[in-house]
Structures are given as structure tokens and as C-alpha cells.
Design a protein around this motif. Sequence first.
Motif, PDB file in Angstrom:
ATOM      1  N   PHE A  76       0.860  -1.189   0.000  1.00 49.36           N
ATOM      2  CA  PHE A  76       0.000   0.000   0.000  1.00 49.36           C
ATOM      3  C   PHE A  76       0.894   1.237   0.000  1.00 49.36           C
ATOM      4  N   TYR A  77       0.837   2.006  -1.092  1.00 46.83           N
ATOM      5  CA  TYR A  77       1.665   3.196  -1.238  1.00 46.83           C
ATOM      6  C   TYR A  77       0.817   4.402  -1.624  1.00 46.83           C
ATOM      7  N   SER A  78       1.254   5.580  -1.197  1.00 45.88           N
ATOM      8  CA  SER A  78       0.588   6.804  -1.641  1.00 45.88           C
ATOM      9  C   SER A  78       1.125   7.242  -2.994  1.00 45.88           C
ATOM     10  N   HIS A  79       2.400   6.890  -3.272  1.00 48.52           N
ATOM     11  CA  HIS A  79       3.045   7.312  -4.514  1.00 48.52           C
ATOM     12  C   HIS A  79       3.922   6.197  -5.078  1.00 48.52           C
ATOM     13  N   LEU A  80       4.022   6.180  -6.397  1.00 44.90           N
ATOM     14  CA  LEU A  80       5.016   5.365  -7.093  1.00 44.90           C
ATOM     15  C   LEU A  80       5.854   6.321  -7.928  1.00 44.90           C
ATOM     16  N   LEU A  81       7.170   6.176  -7.847  1.00 46.42           N
ATOM     17  CA  LEU A  81       8.099   6.989  -8.620  1.00 46.42           C
ATOM     18  C   LEU A  81       8.966   6.058  -9.462  1.00 46.42           C
ATOM     19  N   THR A  82       9.025   6.298 -10.767  1.00 45.44           N
ATOM     20  CA  THR A  82       9.918   5.503 -11.600  1.00 45.44           C
ATOM     21  C   THR A  82      10.878   6.417 -12.364  1.00 45.44           C
ATOM     22  N   GLY A  83      12.112   5.941 -12.530  1.00 51.70           N
ATOM     23  CA  GLY A  83      13.135   6.668 -13.263  1.00 51.70           C
ATOM     24  C   GLY A  83      13.773   5.756 -14.280  1.00 51.70           C
ATOM     25  N   TYR A  84      15.102   5.655 -14.257  1.00 51.79           N
ATOM     26  CA  TYR A  84      15.815   4.886 -15.275  1.00 51.79           C
ATOM     27  C   TYR A  84      15.445   3.409 -15.247  1.00 51.79           C
ATOM     28  N   ILE A  85      14.983   2.929 -16.394  1.00 50.63           N
ATOM     29  CA  ILE A  85      14.709   1.511 -16.613  1.00 50.63           C
ATOM     30  C   ILE A  85      15.328   1.160 -17.960  1.00 50.63           C
ATOM     31  N   GLY A  86      16.142   0.119 -18.003  1.00 50.78           N
ATOM     32  CA  GLY A  86      16.955  -0.139 -19.180  1.00 50.78           C
ATOM     33  C   GLY A  86      16.480  -1.242 -20.101  1.00 50.78           C
ATOM     34  N   ALA A  87      15.375  -1.928 -19.746  1.00 52.30           N
ATOM     35  CA  ALA A  87      14.928  -3.058 -20.575  1.00 52.30           C
ATOM     36  C   ALA A  87      13.421  -2.990 -20.796  1.00 52.30           C
ATOM     37  N   GLU A  88      13.013  -3.309 -22.014  1.00 51.95           N
ATOM     38  CA  GLU A  88      11.594  -3.251 -22.378  1.00 51.95           C
ATOM     39  C   GLU A  88      10.754  -4.211 -21.535  1.00 51.95           C
ATOM     40  N   ASN A 107      -6.127   5.852  -4.942  1.00 53.70           N
ATOM     41  CA  ASN A 107      -5.664   7.233  -4.888  1.00 53.70           C
ATOM     42  C   ASN A 107      -4.157   7.369  -5.090  1.00 53.70           C
ATOM     43  N   LEU A 108      -3.473   6.252  -5.379  1.00 50.60           N
ATOM     44  CA  LEU A 108      -2.032   6.305  -5.586  1.00 50.60           C
ATOM     45  C   LEU A 108      -1.682   7.252  -6.731  1.00 50.60           C
ATOM     46  N   ILE A 109      -0.641   8.051  -6.535  1.00 50.54           N
ATOM     47  CA  ILE A 109      -0.138   8.965  -7.551  1.00 50.54           C
ATOM     48  C   ILE A 109       1.121   8.363  -8.159  1.00 50.54           C
ATOM     49  N   TYR A 110       1.094   8.165  -9.469  1.00 49.23           N
ATOM     50  CA  TYR A 110       2.249   7.615 -10.182  1.00 49.23           C
ATOM     51  C   TYR A 110       3.010   8.754 -10.851  1.00 49.23           C
ATOM     52  N   VAL A 111       4.240   8.972 -10.395  1.00 53.17           N
ATOM     53  CA  VAL A 111       5.115   9.997 -10.955  1.00 53.17           C
ATOM     54  C   VAL A 111       6.163   9.294 -11.812  1.00 53.17           C
ATOM     55  N   CYS A 112       6.147   9.584 -13.103  1.00 53.12           N
ATOM     56  CA  CYS A 112       7.053   8.920 -14.041  1.00 53.12           C
ATOM     57  C   CYS A 112       8.057   9.910 -14.614  1.00 53.12           C
ATOM     58  N   ASP A 113       9.338   9.621 -14.422  1.00 52.34           N
ATOM     59  CA  ASP A 113      10.395  10.323 -15.128  1.00 52.34           C
ATOM     60  C   ASP A 113      10.828   9.393 -16.260  1.00 52.34           C
ATOM     61  N   PRO A 114      10.395   9.660 -17.489  1.00 50.96           N
ATOM     62  CA  PRO A 114      10.638   8.721 -18.590  1.00 50.96           C
ATOM     63  C   PRO A 114      12.064   8.852 -19.130  1.00 50.96           C
ATOM     64  N   VAL A 115      13.007   8.330 -18.393  1.00 43.31           N
ATOM     65  CA  VAL A 115      14.430   8.517 -18.715  1.00 43.31           C
ATOM     66  C   VAL A 115      14.779   7.730 -19.968  1.00 43.31           C
TER      67      VAL A 115
END
Length: 295
Positions: A76-88, A107-115
Motif C-alpha cells: 500500500f503506497y501513496s506514490h510510485l516513482l519511476t526513473g531509469y529503466i533499461g529493458a523493455e 488514490n495512488l499517484i504515479y510519478v514517471c520520469d521517462p528517462v
Amino acid sequence: MAGNPKVLSIQSHVVSGYVGNKSATFPLQLLGFEVDAINSVQFCNHTGYKKVAGQILSEKDLDDLAGGLQQNGLDFYSHLLTGYIGAESFLRRVCSLVKHLKSVNPNLIYVCDPVMGDNGKMYVPDDLLPVYKNLVLPLADIITPNQFEVELLTDVKINNVEDAWKAVDVLHSKGCRTVVVSSTELGNEKYLLALASNKVGASINKATIKIPKLPASFTGTGDLFAALLLAWMHKTNNQLKESLERTVSTLQAVLKRTLSSAKGDVSAKAMELKLIQSKNDIQNPKIVISAEGVF
């Protein structure tokens, strides 16, 4: 959860230095967030050094970690943050995880940095782009691409501010509620220009902010930017202008301290972000740069 926000952060990790989760976790913790980290890669240091060694997490590894959290009721998270991902394949598994986490907490907020790249060059495999376009964008609540990444995601070539806003509208149409273009070359020799837009229903709130250029190259700034924006959008109840000002002002304080500490040494080691030394600036940023509303 509103008073005790908890972030799951999925991005790179380095043993020494500050990029990825090492750049995001400490600031988030200082600002009152619990942070659980999954490291998409574990390297000895960032790729700006002459030697890089380490391990890459597979989608099976991610499955194992996510499954364990789920079985123990720790998902159970309020937020998900993603950054560098190197494989499809890993990015596709992240998309499945986003759906699961949103089923646990709608109500989770997904913040994506599409590196994906910068300065006209991709530094991840080409097959990640369609996954970002078709699967990630509809799931992301907040997205923080740079100009090059916006062009990749929208197929809109940005030559001026009008083009940039057109691209931002495309990202809104894909499902992203908040779009922050963390840096563009639409400024001049003195500053970069960042653009931000928040769309709720038919209402759109837009702002721009000028980011002073510093005479150095830094690594990990995008990771720090995304983490700070996540924090301040939560703490200000989605006040876009204030969140942008606090994020950029904090970033400027960290970078100026890093530059001062380096004393002219431009080596990768000397230019590691001085996050620990910037504790007070992260917790209580002094607004030194104002954002301008766009009407």
C-alpha cells in the motif's frame, strides 16, 4: 496515509555517488516521506566514470520482490516513482505493477520520469519508446520528461514555446494529469525554460519557470527534480506554481553548493551532488526563482 505518505521508488542505484534512488531517497525522507526502493540496476557508480560495474535487475527479480511485498501486505503506497529503466520487458512488468498498486490504493499517484535520453540522443534501447507511449502514459499521473523525451513521446518537434505547449497537450490527451517539461532549450544563453501544466477536467493551470544555467555538467539532476516535484505537489495539495518554485529553487541551491565545493575540478567525483550538505535547503527551500502563470 495523507499524513504519512509512502513512496515506492523504482530506478537505478549506485554504490558511490548520487543518481537514481541515491538522488531521490534522501530528499524524500527529509520532506517526510517513507521510501521503499527497488533498484532497476546496481552499479558501482554512474556511467560518467571510466569504469562501471554491477548488476541489472530482471523482470523475474521484480516479480519476486513485488510478490513478497504483496504477500506480506506491504504493497500500500501513496506514490510510485519511476526513473531509469533499461529493458523493455522490465518496463512492461512495471506497468503491471502500477495497475496492481492502483487496485490496492485507487488514490495512488504515479510519478514517471521517462528517462530515455537527452540532447538528441537515446541512451536506452529503442523498444522502450512504444511501451512508454502506449502503456506508461495512460497510467502516469505526473510526468517529468526533458525536451528531447517530450519530442519522442509526442512526435512533436519543439522549435518554440507554442510547439512545447502543443506537445504538452498531447501528453494530457494520453492521460497524464500533470506534465512538467523539466528543461528545454527555449530560453537563452543565461537560462533554460521549464514548462508545467496541470489538467483537472476541463480546467488547465499552466506555468513556466526560468532555470539559470550554471557553468558545469551535473549527473542525477533529473532524478532529484522528479523526487522534489513529487514531494511538493503532495505537500502543497497540487499547487503547480508553488511546487515548481520550490523544486527549482532547491535544485539550484544543491547545484550551486556542488559547484562551489568542486573548486574548479570538473571530474565526475568532484561533481557528485552535495545532497547531504544541502539538508537545510531541501527541508526549507528559499524561493529564489519565481514561476510565471500562463493564461
